[in-house]
Design a protein around this motif. Structure first.
Motif, short mmCIF file in Angstrom:
data_model
loop_
_atom_site.label_atom_id
_atom_site.label_comp_id
_atom_site.label_asym_id
_atom_site.label_seq_id
_atom_site.Cartn_x
_atom_site.Cartn_y
_atom_site.Cartn_z
N ALA A 82 79.46 -46.45 -58.33
CA ALA A 82 79.04 -47.73 -58.92
C ALA A 82 80.18 -48.74 -58.94
O ALA A 82 79.95 -49.94 -59.09
N GLY A 83 81.42 -48.27 -58.83
CA GLY A 83 82.55 -49.17 -58.98
C GLY A 83 82.59 -49.75 -60.38
O GLY A 83 82.13 -49.13 -61.35
N ALA A 84 83.11 -50.96 -60.51
CA ALA A 84 83.16 -51.63 -61.80
C ALA A 84 83.20 -53.13 -61.56
O ALA A 84 83.70 -53.60 -60.53
N ALA A 85 82.65 -53.88 -62.51
CA ALA A 85 82.62 -55.34 -62.40
C ALA A 85 83.11 -55.96 -63.70
O ALA A 85 82.54 -55.71 -64.76
N GLN A 86 84.20 -56.71 -63.59
CA GLN A 86 84.77 -57.41 -64.73
C GLN A 86 85.37 -58.72 -64.23
O GLN A 86 85.91 -58.78 -63.12
N ASP A 87 85.32 -59.75 -65.06
CA ASP A 87 85.96 -61.04 -64.75
C ASP A 87 85.55 -61.56 -63.38
O ASP A 87 86.37 -62.13 -62.65
N ARG A 88 84.29 -61.36 -63.02
CA ARG A 88 83.73 -61.86 -61.76
C ARG A 88 84.37 -61.21 -60.54
O ARG A 88 84.43 -61.78 -59.44
N ILE A 89 84.87 -59.97 -60.73
CA ILE A 89 85.38 -59.15 -59.64
C ILE A 89 84.66 -57.80 -59.69
O ILE A 89 84.59 -57.18 -60.76
N ARG A 90 84.14 -57.37 -58.58
CA ARG A 90 83.55 -56.03 -58.49
C ARG A 90 84.39 -55.22 -57.51
O ARG A 90 84.73 -55.71 -56.42
N ALA A 91 84.73 -53.99 -57.88
CA ALA A 91 85.67 -53.22 -57.05
C ALA A 91 85.25 -51.76 -56.95
O ALA A 91 84.66 -51.19 -57.88
N PHE A 92 85.59 -51.18 -55.81
CA PHE A 92 85.38 -49.74 -55.53
C PHE A 92 86.52 -49.26 -54.66
O PHE A 92 87.05 -50.00 -53.83
N ALA A 93 86.90 -48.00 -54.81
CA ALA A 93 87.86 -47.37 -53.91
C ALA A 93 87.57 -45.88 -53.81
O ALA A 93 87.11 -45.26 -54.78
#
Length: 371
Positions: free
Chosen positions: A113-124
């Motif tokens: 699912a990654g994560a979304a905060q401060d209008r940034i969504r990220a996955f690694a």
């Protein structure tokens, strides 16, 4: 190959080796830009990302140069950066993506699912390498000086994994009114003094356009890719630029002649008309256009040369057959039949939902020996 193993240092220290970079408007979030950096060729399916690196995306707004014969766009000085670092916390590895204005997004590595905060969504995390290309036939083409592609190509070491970083950003927040942007990905040493190890914009610039030495009469014995990796992709230094120019002029002339005609005549100084374009080595993305699954790679650059308005988002999508576009452009200039490598898609195509790339191959091929 794309940017896999793109020089002696990448071979010696593959954890920092960027294999591919992608940039495209999000297919599921209008108004967002998706950035993908793949690293560590032949990664294992549970391998962590490096805690000794900074993984960086750099974006700059572009403006037209009104010189379609050379570099059709130039980067402006304003720059937006997204830096990602990794640390172990207990039995998990966590990533932290930092953007402008103290924006941050923290996430757990390999969390689908990654994560979304401060209008940034990220996955690694480890993923199936989406790049498809008949690398063997390309290398045979360089060795024999004859096109070696067939109608039925094969993906080199198909099923290999990479370590993937996906960062999606809200264009309104981070790009403001800028819609046409250049994108570069970098790996740097982490600490008080950051050294650029590798940087990537467009695919195959290093391995297809800079690696071959036999056509270069100036620097025939030198592998210049490590020098090139250390350069600022938005602003090349002057010290080694003559070496890059000589290598690109020689190799682009070689590729142009493979169809038996000259589609890109050089000037009186022997300068190839595409050399400046390739030295401006960043993906060009127009976020005002919607996501395009196929055909957008190099489209803004080609449109500018043809003195027309570009019709797509440009950049590079994960499933786009960019290598056919790449070779057709440099070999024929669009004057004749397309140059195809015989591979039209990945054996495991990417999805149109975040994080886009497919899960890693649990039984990947082993890294071949390099001699």
């Amino acid at each position: 190959m794309s940017d896999h193993i793109s020089g002696p240092r990448a071979l010696a220290d593959p954890i920092a080796d960027i294999t591919d970079v992608y940039a495209f408007p999000s297919p599921e979030r209008p108004g967002w830009l998706s950035l993908v950096m793949n690293t560590r060729p032949f990664a294992q399916p549970t391998q962590p990302l490096s805690e000794g690196l900074i993984y960086r995306f750099r974006l700059r707004p572009l403006e037209a140069t009104n010189d379609e014969t050379r570099t059709p766009f130039r980067p402006l000085d304003d720059e937006v950066r997204f830096d990602v670092v990794f640390d172990e916390h207990g039995d998990v590895q966590e990533g932290l993506c930092c953007g402008p204005g103290a924006a941050q997004s923290q996430f757990v590595v390999a969390d689908e699912a990654g994560a979304a905060q401060d209008r940034i969504r990220a996955f690694a995390g480890p993923r199936w390498d989406p790049f498809f290309f008949d690398a063997r036939a390309a290398l045979e083409t360089v060795a024999t000086e004859k096109l070696a592609f067939t109608d039925h190509g094969s993906i080199f070491m198909d099923g290999k994994n990479v370590l993937t970083l996906v960062v999606e950003i809200d264009c309104a927040r981070f790009l403001g009114g800028n819609t046409l942007v250049g994108v570069i990905a970098e790996t740097l040493t982490r600490g008080t003094f950051n050294v650029r190890i590798e940087r990537v914009g467009r695919p195959e610039v290093k391995n297809m356009l800079l690696a071959p030495t036999q056509f270069d009469r100036v620097n025939r014995e030198i592998d210049i890719r490590d020098l090139y990796n250390m350069e600022d992709g938005f602003h090349l230094g002057e010290s080694y630029k003559p070496a890059y120019l000589a290598r690109l002029n020689a190799n682009l002339a070689f590729w142009d002649g493979l169809d038996g005609k000259k589609d890109w005549p050089t000037n009186a100084n022997g300068d190839h008309p595409l050399t400046s374009l390739w030295l401006a080595d960043y993906l060009i993305v127009d976020v005002a256009h919607p996501y395009s699954e196929q055909g957008s790679f190099l489209e803004p650059e080609r449109a500018a040369r043809e003195q027309r308005v570009h019709a797509t988002c440009g950049g590079r999508a994960l499933n786009d057959d960019v290598m056919d576009t790449f070779f057709t452009f440099i070999v024929t200039g669009g004057n004749g039949l397309p140059v195809r490598d015989g591979i039209d898609a990945s054996s495991n195509p990417c999805a149109q939902t975040f994080p886009y790339l497919q899960p890693p191959n649990l039984d990947p091929p082993q890294l071949p020996e390099h001699r």
